[in-house]
Write a protein that holds these residues in place. Structure first.
Motif, PDB file in Angstrom:
ATOM      1  N   GLY A 103      13.787   8.449  -3.285  1.00 53.23           N
ATOM      2  CA  GLY A 103      12.774   9.430  -3.650  1.00 53.23           C
ATOM      3  C   GLY A 103      13.054   9.914  -5.068  1.00 53.23           C
ATOM      4  O   GLY A 103      14.193  10.245  -5.401  1.00 53.23           O
ATOM      5  N   CYS A 104      11.996   9.956  -5.906  1.00 58.38           N
ATOM      6  CA  CYS A 104      12.257  10.295  -7.308  1.00 58.38           C
ATOM      7  C   CYS A 104      11.166  11.209  -7.854  1.00 58.38           C
ATOM      8  O   CYS A 104      10.152  11.463  -7.205  1.00 58.38           O
ATOM      9  CB  CYS A 104      12.325   9.035  -8.144  1.00 58.38           C
ATOM     10  N   LEU A 105      11.425  11.685  -9.065  1.00 56.44           N
ATOM     11  CA  LEU A 105      10.372  12.407  -9.775  1.00 56.44           C
ATOM     12  C   LEU A 105      10.555  12.215 -11.273  1.00 56.44           C
ATOM     13  O   LEU A 105      11.664  11.959 -11.733  1.00 56.44           O
ATOM     14  CB  LEU A 105      10.377  13.904  -9.394  1.00 56.44           C
ATOM     15  N   VAL A 106       9.418  12.333 -11.966  1.00 54.53           N
ATOM     16  CA  VAL A 106       9.488  12.200 -13.420  1.00 54.53           C
ATOM     17  C   VAL A 106       9.956  13.531 -13.966  1.00 54.53           C
ATOM     18  O   VAL A 106       9.420  14.582 -13.619  1.00 54.53           O
ATOM     19  CB  VAL A 106       8.116  11.797 -13.997  1.00 54.53           C
ATOM     20  N   GLN A 107      10.979  13.510 -14.820  1.00 56.85           N
ATOM     21  CA  GLN A 107      11.649  14.746 -15.243  1.00 56.85           C
ATOM     22  C   GLN A 107      10.700  15.769 -15.862  1.00 56.85           C
ATOM     23  O   GLN A 107      10.722  16.936 -15.494  1.00 56.85           O
ATOM     24  CB  GLN A 107      12.746  14.386 -16.255  1.00 56.85           C
ATOM     25  N   LEU A 108       9.852  15.316 -16.786  1.00 57.57           N
ATOM     26  CA  LEU A 108       9.002  16.272 -17.497  1.00 57.57           C
ATOM     27  C   LEU A 108       7.849  16.799 -16.645  1.00 57.57           C
ATOM     28  O   LEU A 108       7.637  18.005 -16.530  1.00 57.57           O
ATOM     29  CB  LEU A 108       8.447  15.639 -18.763  1.00 57.57           C
ATOM     30  N   SER A 109       7.102  15.884 -16.040  1.00 56.58           N
ATOM     31  CA  SER A 109       5.905  16.289 -15.312  1.00 56.58           C
ATOM     32  C   SER A 109       6.185  16.654 -13.864  1.00 56.58           C
ATOM     33  O   SER A 109       5.309  17.189 -13.183  1.00 56.58           O
ATOM     34  CB  SER A 109       4.871  15.161 -15.360  1.00 56.58           C
ATOM     35  N   ARG A 110       7.401  16.406 -13.413  1.00 59.74           N
ATOM     36  CA  ARG A 110       7.807  16.631 -12.009  1.00 59.74           C
ATOM     37  C   ARG A 110       6.927  15.872 -11.028  1.00 59.74           C
ATOM     38  O   ARG A 110       6.763  16.272  -9.876  1.00 59.74           O
ATOM     39  CB  ARG A 110       7.812  18.129 -11.639  1.00 59.74           C
ATOM     40  N   THR A 111       6.345  14.751 -11.495  1.00 52.72           N
ATOM     41  CA  THR A 111       5.514  13.939 -10.613  1.00 52.72           C
ATOM     42  C   THR A 111       6.416  13.178  -9.645  1.00 52.72           C
ATOM     43  O   THR A 111       7.295  12.444 -10.067  1.00 52.72           O
ATOM     44  CB  THR A 111       4.704  12.902 -11.425  1.00 52.72           C
TER      45      THR A 111
END
Lengths: 163, 282
Positions: B185-193
């Protein structure tokens, strides 16, 4: 001309033999013996005998010890090697190699034999035979280098001129 | 034949006499004599200058012997030097290796120090790789005896490496992020997507899937673990986005992610063994 070249060669051989130290192997090439053996090889036993006598005499006079021993050994070596002369093809490069190897061994044997009779102090043992073997091998290696110029001079016209 | 002729002519008597005479003379002219004959003196005097000149001129030739003797010494010295050079090369190599290892361990130590407030970490060395092409896993030199358990997370100084899937007393097999079975499970650091990162089975790239069509993501953005899924803690670096494309169904997007970890050159790793304090895995 023949005699002049012959004596000049003897003198050069003596000078070379006494002046150059070859390879620090503890053995010196015997150019005078080579001269006797090649003469016998090319002209037969009586030339071997005669050349052996003259060269042996010169060598004895130069060394000044046990006069006669070199005459005897060189004469006999020249004579015995000369016995093979009629049967061999002299232009084969292997012939001088084998001739010098056998001739040197024979000469060494004769020198030890007659030397022990006349009272030369010979340290008998393995070393003396090894030394003769080394010299025979050394002469065998030198043979082609000495034989080629020797043979060329021998067959050249100016060498065979009378004057 | 020459020899029989020689004998036939009776010259053998002359021959024997000659031999005897020569032997007698030789015997009587041994090593030490009081006086040399005129002929000997003349010959020696004639040869002396020649010999002296030849010796002077040809003394260089004596060097031949020295040359060959020296040659032997040189060969020995050369062999010795070749060996010495080989030893020194090996030493330089091992020092280089030690230097590189030192640099890696420093980074690992930094990572360990960063993680230590929240996690108990255990350093381990990679001792093997999967022998098959179908899976992406490594073997580390710590196992159950060191307190390791299945599903513990493995990282190195660059980021997330994978998780433990099998254990022995002294080793553990770590399934790498690259493997198709290692989805995170992951997320994009800037957009928190949020999304899911998974291996592609082959190659060295990861794929981030299942994020909305209108999500605000761009290339070169960093992808972190989201903490969702119960295995991986949140905030571990995974990689950065290199390419974004629409999924075949046209509703979702997916992105290609280049992992920070160089999986081909893994040598030392850290295993997150136990969370400290109030940190808990969701």
């Amino acid at each position: 001309m023949r005699y002049f070249v012959f004596f000049a060669t003897i003198i050069i051989s003596i000078v070379l033999q006494s002046s150059i130290s070859f390879f620090n192997l503890g053995i010196q090439p015997d150019f005078l013996l080579i001269l006797v053996l090649f003469s016998a090889l090319l002209e037969g036993p009586f030339t071997g005998l005669k050349v052996g006598f003259v060269i042996g005499l010169v060598e004895d006079l130069v060394t000044g010890k046990f006069i006669g021993i070199h005459i005897l050994t060189k004469m006999l070596a020249g004579y015995l090697i000369g016995l093979g002369e009629p049967k061999i093809f002299k232009e084969n490069y292997l012939v001088p190699v084998v001739t010098l190897f056998i001739g040197t061994f024979l000469h060494g044997f004769l020198f030890l034999f007659f030397g022990s009779i006349v009272g030369i102090d010979i340290s008998w043992g393995k070393d003396i035979w090894v030394r003769i073997l080394y010299l025979a091998l050394f002469h065998g290696v030198l043979a082609p280098f000495v034989y080629v110029p020797f043979y060329k001079i021998y067959v050249s016209k100016w060498f065979n001129k009378d004057s | 034949m020459v020899l029989p002729m020689f004998w036939k002519k009776g010259k053998w008597i002359f021959f024997i006499i000659a031999v005897c005479v020569l032997l007698t003379v030789a015997h009587n002219t041994g090593l030490e004599r009081n006086k040399l004959t005129f002929l000997e003196v003349w010959l020696r005097d004639m040869l002396a200058p020649l010999e002296s000149g030849a010796t002077a001129v040809l003394s260089g030739v004596r060097g031949i012997g020295g040359y060959f003797a020296g040659y032997q010494d040189m060969v020995q010295e050369r062999d010795k030097l070749i060996k010495e050079v080989a030893d020194l090369k090996e030493e330089v190599n091992s020092l280089k290796e030690a230097g590189l290892e030192n640099a890696r361990l420093r980074k690992l130590l930094m990572m360990k120090e960063n993680m230590e407030p929240d996690w108990e970490v255990l350093p381990a060395k990679v001792i093997g790789r999967d022998t098959e092409n179908w899976y992406h896993s490594i073997i580390i030199n710590k196992g159950m005896a060191d307190g390791l358990e299945k599903d513990m997370v493995v990282i190195n100084y660059d980021g997330l490496v994978g998780r433990i899937i099998a254990l022995t007393q002294n080793t553990a097999e770590v399934l790498l992020l690259l493997d198709r079975g290692g989805a995170v499970g992951c997320l994009v650091q800037l957009s928190r997507t949020p999304g899911v990162v998974e291996g592609q089975g082959s190659g060295k790239m990861l794929r981030m899937v299942h994020f909305p069509h209108d999500a605000d993501i761009q290339e070169n953005q960093i992808v972190l673990t989201s903490g969702l899924g119960g295995i991986y803690p949140a905030g571990l670096r995974i990689g950065y986005i290199t390419k974004i494309e629409v999924e075949p169904n046209g509703l979702m997007k997916q992105a290609e992610v280049k992992p920070f970890v160089d999986f081909d050159r893994l040598e030392e790793v850290l295993v997150l063994t136990k969370p400290k304090n109030e940190v808990s895995v969701p």
